[in-house]
Every structure is written in structure tokens, then in C-alpha cells.
Design a protein around this motif. Structure first.
Motif, PDB file in Angstrom:
ATOM      1  N   THR A  82       0.936  28.001 -22.651  1.00  0.00           N
ATOM      2  CA  THR A  82       2.040  27.416 -22.368  1.00  0.00           C
ATOM      3  C   THR A  82       2.234  26.993 -20.836  1.00  0.00           C
ATOM      4  O   THR A  82       3.225  26.063 -20.545  1.00  0.00           O
ATOM      5  N   ALA A  86       3.088  23.365 -19.211  1.00  0.00           N
ATOM      6  CA  ALA A  86       4.443  23.121 -18.316  1.00  0.00           C
ATOM      7  C   ALA A  86       3.945  22.414 -16.831  1.00  0.00           C
ATOM      8  O   ALA A  86       4.563  21.651 -16.296  1.00  0.00           O
ATOM      9  N   ARG A  91       5.739  18.007 -22.209  1.00  0.00           N
ATOM     10  CA  ARG A  91       6.676  18.889 -23.136  1.00  0.00           C
ATOM     11  C   ARG A  91       6.382  18.637 -24.926  1.00  0.00           C
ATOM     12  O   ARG A  91       6.315  17.577 -25.173  1.00  0.00           O
TER      13      ARG A  91
END
Length: 153
Positions: A82, A86, A91
Motif C-alpha cells: 500500500t 501511494a 490509486r
């Protein structure tokens, strides 16, 4: 001298016949150029998404291979994937991180690996063109070795 005026009149008629042809050419070529530009942007965004997902899978596999236990490996892999996505600016509308931690069950001294599979659905709905899907799923799997002589839990 009359033939000279006749030649000038002929050239003036040719120019008058070609008037507006640039507008017609622009109307015909503009949609094709726009479609080419949109497909180029689409290809670039998909390539960047593949690179980002592969980097996330590599980071997830590496952090999982450093973990001491199977449960710690699962948690750190999810967080690492994750964070990498980022940092890459990607996204995902749907993100899934699957970890194969079967290597943690192997006896110490036996070579073992851990594999991370990252699946990300990338939103491409802002690219409006015929034939361009609204989203694309990108998947990458990376395997990382576990330390052969470290205790596994």
C-alpha cells in the motif's frame, strides 16, 4: 501580353478552387490525431501502473521475507504494498495483496521462499475514447528467498 494575363487568371481560378480545403483536411484529421493521442496516453498510464504494481509486489515480498513469523509477514506485506503504491502515485479502485507464506513452515536449513501477488484495478474512466476500457486490472507476482538459517515461526 494577353497570354500573360490569361496565365494569371488561370492561377487565380486554381487558388479559388482550393479555398477551404485546409478546413476540410483539419476536420478529417483532427479526430484521428485525437484518438492517437488518447491511445498513447492510455498506453503510458498502463505501463506506469504495471511498473508501480511490480514495485509494490517486490517490496511486499521483500518485507515479508524479512519478517520473523508468518502472521507478521502478512501484515508487513500489506502495509508495504500500500505504501509503495501511494509513493508511486497510483490509486487503485480495488487492491488485493496475496502472500504465499508456505516457506515459513519449512525446517530451518531448508531453502524457502515467500511470494507476493499484488492486484490493482486502475481507473481509466477519464480517458474517453472508443475502445478504451474504463478500468484495467494489473497483476504482478514477485518471489523473495527466506534466510535459510534463521528461525521461522
Amino acid at each position: 501580353m494577353t497570354w500573360r494575363w490569361a496565365g494569371q487568371r488561370e492561377r487565380a481560378r486554381e487558388r479559388a478552387r482550393e479555398r477551404g480545403s485546409a478546413s476540410v483536411e483539419t476536420v478529417i484529421l483532427a479526430p484521428a490525431l485525437l484518438m492517437f493521442l488518447t491511445l498513447t496516453i492510455y498506453g503510458g498510464r498502463v505501463a506506469m501502473a504495471r511498473q508501480a504494481v511490480h514495485a509494490a509486489a517486490a517490496d511486499a515480498a521483500r518485507t515479508a521475507s524479512i519478517a520473523r513469523t508468518q502472521s507478521a509477514a502478512t501484515g508487513t506485506a500489506q502495509v508495504s504494498a500500500t505504501a509503495t503504491l501511494a509513493a508511486e502515485g497510483l490509486r487503485c479502485t480495488a487492491l488485493q495483496v496475496d502472500l504465499d507464506t508456505a516457506g515459513f513452515a519449512m525446517a530451518v536449513g531448508t531453502p524457502a521462499t515467500v511470494s507476493a501477488t499484488v492486484s490493482c484495478t486502475v481507473d481509466l474512466s477519464d480517458l474517453v475514447a472508443p475502445g478504451v476500457p474504463g478500468s484495467r486490472q494489473v497483476v504482478a507476482t514477485v518471489t523473495s528467498p527466506l534466510d535459510t538459517f534463521r528461525e521461522r515461526g
